[in-house]
Design an enzyme around this catalytic site. Sequence first.
Site, PDB file in Angstrom:
ATOM      1  N   SER A 114      33.578  57.235   7.934  1.00  0.00           N
ATOM      2  CA  SER A 114      33.833  55.856   7.514  1.00  0.00           C
ATOM      3  C   SER A 114      32.902  55.471   6.371  1.00  0.00           C
ATOM      4  O   SER A 114      31.735  55.874   6.346  1.00  0.00           O
ATOM      5  CB  SER A 114      33.606  54.907   8.695  1.00  0.00           C
ATOM      6  OG  SER A 114      33.595  53.574   8.242  1.00  0.00           O
ATOM      7  N   TYR A 137      37.464  51.870   1.495  1.00  0.00           N
ATOM      8  CA  TYR A 137      38.240  50.644   1.298  1.00  0.00           C
ATOM      9  C   TYR A 137      38.247  50.379  -0.197  1.00  0.00           C
ATOM     10  O   TYR A 137      37.207  50.519  -0.851  1.00  0.00           O
ATOM     11  CB  TYR A 137      37.583  49.465   2.029  1.00  0.00           C
ATOM     12  CG  TYR A 137      37.659  49.576   3.535  1.00  0.00           C
ATOM     13  CD1 TYR A 137      38.858  49.350   4.205  1.00  0.00           C
ATOM     14  CD2 TYR A 137      36.542  49.904   4.290  1.00  0.00           C
ATOM     15  CE1 TYR A 137      38.939  49.450   5.592  1.00  0.00           C
ATOM     16  CE2 TYR A 137      36.613  50.007   5.675  1.00  0.00           C
ATOM     17  CZ  TYR A 137      37.821  49.773   6.317  1.00  0.00           C
ATOM     18  OH  TYR A 137      37.897  49.881   7.681  1.00  0.00           O
ATOM     19  N   THR A 163      41.889  53.432   3.306  1.00  0.00           N
ATOM     20  CA  THR A 163      42.440  52.593   4.376  1.00  0.00           C
ATOM     21  C   THR A 163      43.030  51.337   3.766  1.00  0.00           C
ATOM     22  O   THR A 163      42.326  50.576   3.094  1.00  0.00           O
ATOM     23  CB  THR A 163      41.346  52.245   5.391  1.00  0.00           C
ATOM     24  OG1 THR A 163      40.845  53.469   5.933  1.00  0.00           O
ATOM     25  CG2 THR A 163      41.881  51.377   6.524  1.00  0.00           C
ATOM     26  N   LYS A 236      45.737  55.668   4.480  1.00  0.00           N
ATOM     27  CA  LYS A 236      45.705  55.441   5.940  1.00  0.00           C
ATOM     28  C   LYS A 236      46.106  54.006   6.268  1.00  0.00           C
ATOM     29  O   LYS A 236      45.535  53.064   5.698  1.00  0.00           O
ATOM     30  CB  LYS A 236      44.295  55.711   6.465  1.00  0.00           C
ATOM     31  CG  LYS A 236      44.089  55.314   7.922  1.00  0.00           C
ATOM     32  CD  LYS A 236      42.709  55.726   8.406  1.00  0.00           C
ATOM     33  CE  LYS A 236      42.482  55.406   9.862  1.00  0.00           C
ATOM     34  NZ  LYS A 236      41.976  54.053  10.092  1.00  0.00           N
ATOM     35  N   HIS A 260      45.273  51.086  12.836  1.00  0.00           N
ATOM     36  CA  HIS A 260      43.840  50.853  12.967  1.00  0.00           C
ATOM     37  C   HIS A 260      43.444  50.756  14.448  1.00  0.00           C
ATOM     38  O   HIS A 260      42.568  49.978  14.821  1.00  0.00           O
ATOM     39  CB  HIS A 260      43.460  49.572  12.217  1.00  0.00           C
ATOM     40  CG  HIS A 260      42.152  49.662  11.473  1.00  0.00           C
ATOM     41  ND1 HIS A 260      42.072  49.806  10.118  1.00  0.00           N
ATOM     42  CD2 HIS A 260      40.881  49.616  11.897  1.00  0.00           C
ATOM     43  CE1 HIS A 260      40.810  49.833   9.739  1.00  0.00           C
ATOM     44  NE2 HIS A 260      40.054  49.726  10.811  1.00  0.00           N
ATOM     45  N   ILE A 294      46.081  58.615  21.034  1.00  0.00           N
ATOM     46  CA  ILE A 294      46.219  60.037  21.380  1.00  0.00           C
ATOM     47  C   ILE A 294      45.067  60.420  22.313  1.00  0.00           C
ATOM     48  O   ILE A 294      43.903  60.353  21.928  1.00  0.00           O
ATOM     49  CB  ILE A 294      46.230  60.904  20.105  1.00  0.00           C
ATOM     50  CG1 ILE A 294      47.461  60.538  19.277  1.00  0.00           C
ATOM     51  CG2 ILE A 294      46.217  62.395  20.451  1.00  0.00           C
ATOM     52  CD1 ILE A 294      47.437  61.047  17.853  1.00  0.00           C
TER      53      ILE A 294
HETATM   54  C1  LIG Z   1      34.866  51.262  16.694  1.00  0.00           C
HETATM   55  C2  LIG Z   1      35.910  51.567  15.670  1.00  0.00           C
HETATM   56  C3  LIG Z   1      35.587  51.482  14.325  1.00  0.00           C
HETATM   57  C4  LIG Z   1      36.538  51.778  13.358  1.00  0.00           C
HETATM   58  N1  LIG Z   1      36.167  51.756  12.034  1.00  0.00           N
HETATM   59  C5  LIG Z   1      37.074  52.149  11.102  1.00  0.00           C
HETATM   60  C6  LIG Z   1      36.677  52.236   9.734  1.00  0.00           C
HETATM   61  O1  LIG Z   1      35.533  51.998   9.382  1.00  0.00           O
HETATM   62  N2  LIG Z   1      37.621  52.624   8.834  1.00  0.00           N
HETATM   63  C7  LIG Z   1      38.909  52.931   9.205  1.00  0.00           C
HETATM   64  O2  LIG Z   1      39.732  53.278   8.360  1.00  0.00           O
HETATM   65  N3  LIG Z   1      39.300  52.855  10.494  1.00  0.00           N
HETATM   66  C8  LIG Z   1      38.424  52.489  11.448  1.00  0.00           C
HETATM   67  N4  LIG Z   1      38.802  52.460  12.760  1.00  0.00           N
HETATM   68  C9  LIG Z   1      40.181  52.877  13.134  1.00  0.00           C
HETATM   69  C10 LIG Z   1      40.252  54.380  13.433  1.00  0.00           C
HETATM   70  O3  LIG Z   1      40.100  55.145  12.261  1.00  0.00           O
HETATM   71  C11 LIG Z   1      41.581  54.796  14.050  1.00  0.00           C
HETATM   72  O4  LIG Z   1      42.642  54.339  13.239  1.00  0.00           O
HETATM   73  C12 LIG Z   1      41.803  54.317  15.471  1.00  0.00           C
HETATM   74  O5  LIG Z   1      40.589  54.170  16.183  1.00  0.00           O
HETATM   75  C13 LIG Z   1      42.702  55.315  16.190  1.00  0.00           C
HETATM   76  O6  LIG Z   1      43.053  54.864  17.444  1.00  0.00           O
HETATM   77  P1  LIG Z   1      42.357  55.351  18.813  1.00  0.00           P
HETATM   78  O7  LIG Z   1      41.012  54.738  18.869  1.00  0.00           O
HETATM   79  O8  LIG Z   1      43.307  54.783  19.811  1.00  0.00           O
HETATM   80  O9  LIG Z   1      42.338  56.869  18.854  1.00  0.00           O
HETATM   81  C14 LIG Z   1      37.858  52.150  13.744  1.00  0.00           C
HETATM   82  C15 LIG Z   1      38.172  52.232  15.107  1.00  0.00           C
HETATM   83  C16 LIG Z   1      37.220  51.947  16.063  1.00  0.00           C
HETATM   84  C17 LIG Z   1      37.591  52.080  17.523  1.00  0.00           C
END
Ligand SMILES: Cc1cc2nc3c(=O)[nH]c(=O)nc-3n(C[C@H](O)[C@H](O)[C@H](O)COP(=O)(O)O)c2cc1C
Length: 363
Positions: A114, A137, A163, A236, A260, A294
């Site tokens: 990230s 971003y 993203t 994404k 997300h 997943i």
């Molecule tokens: C705590 C947390 C922080 C996240 N931070 C980002 C981020 O900084 N950038 C991003 O593109 N997605 C972020 N996401 C989304 C994840 O990349 C991903 O799309 C998502 O967690 C997938 O679903 P899952 O948690 O059910 O496996 C974050 C998700 C979580 C749970």
Amino acid sequence: MTILTSIPRDIVSLSDYERYARARLDDNAWVYLMSGAGDELTLADNAQAYQRIKLAGHVLGNVAGGHTRLELLGRTLPHPIFVAPMAYHRLFHPEGEAATALGAGAIGAGMVISSLASVSFEEIAAKATGPLWLQLYLQPDRGAVLEMVRRAEALGFAGVMVTVDAPLAGLRNREQRAGFRLPDDVRAVNVTPPSAPLQPLTANQSVVFDGLMAQAPTWDDMEWLVGQTRLPVMLKGILTPNDAVRAFEAGATGVVISNHGGRILDGLPATIEVLPAIVAAAQGRGPVLIDGGIRRGSDVFKALALGAAAVMIGRPIMHALATAGALGVAHALRTLHEELEVVMALSGCATVKDIGPQHLFTV
Ligand SMILES: Cc1cc2nc3c(=O)[nH]c(=O)nc-3n(C[C@H](O)[C@H](O)[C@H](O)COP(=O)(O)O)c2cc1C
């Protein structure tokens, strides 16, 4: 609660890590990790949608010598499982992203870092042995975006993942109720805070349209970025066939179907539900990846059967990190990989190329 140095015998699936992580994390970190936007309908649906899809099974197929290897964007990967980009791993483990990268590398998993990582990209890269991607971003300050891309290039990253589904923060009511705040010692260390202060809004201006979205990125920014680097650029946060086509037209190398993890806009469909239509619209122009909900090797299999090239895993990886650091991350990924192998074998698939919609049950 201490971080474990060996894996307890009762951790045999990703969901077992959730219990151990809950006992180790404070309410603040837990609510940040687990919450979704609004009523968390999309968050719940992401996982439940996989449970509605059934496997067909296939007996007496010869799968001797089978494997999970694949070619993705010019690289051979041992399996199609990636760690999704997540902000602030130091909320969950003192070594943060460096420990996650060490664990992912042990199992050959790609990791998407990230842009809000809590450890420097350089320190993460020093621990990594698997392929790294940088999540970005698009921001109004193109200089800052380029600086990040150049760092990714210099560190030998495999690509950039932009993203596009979070131009503003989701209304995460669970977080709001709990009063989540980032601890003082955890921050996005790779990001330079913007120097120009935000312009105050007048009384009849909208916080959303005149404030947050006034400088939000558009397709033009995406086309600009693709022209700035030789690295593959994945988008994404794609959820519709039209946006997938638009992404390839803008020069994206591939797309990631994602909502997300249900954290931004509640009410969106489960990602697996939109996968077939997006794969059809992509017409093989580039790989379609997917994340969200997943939790099992069978979920990975179902995603591949419906046309995904690879998958990304979010929250369970942080559960494993909080429980047993790099060892936990490696064990969680190995567990998922073994589950995938078992489902492939019992479905008569010797390679991931053999997996198709015919391996899913339809009435
Ligand atoms: C705590 C947390 C922080 C996240 N931070 C980002 C981020 O900084 N950038 C991003 O593109 N997605 C972020 N996401 C989304 C994840 O990349 C991903 O799309 C998502 O967690 C997938 O679903 P899952 O948690 O059910 O496996 C974050 C998700 C979580 C749970």
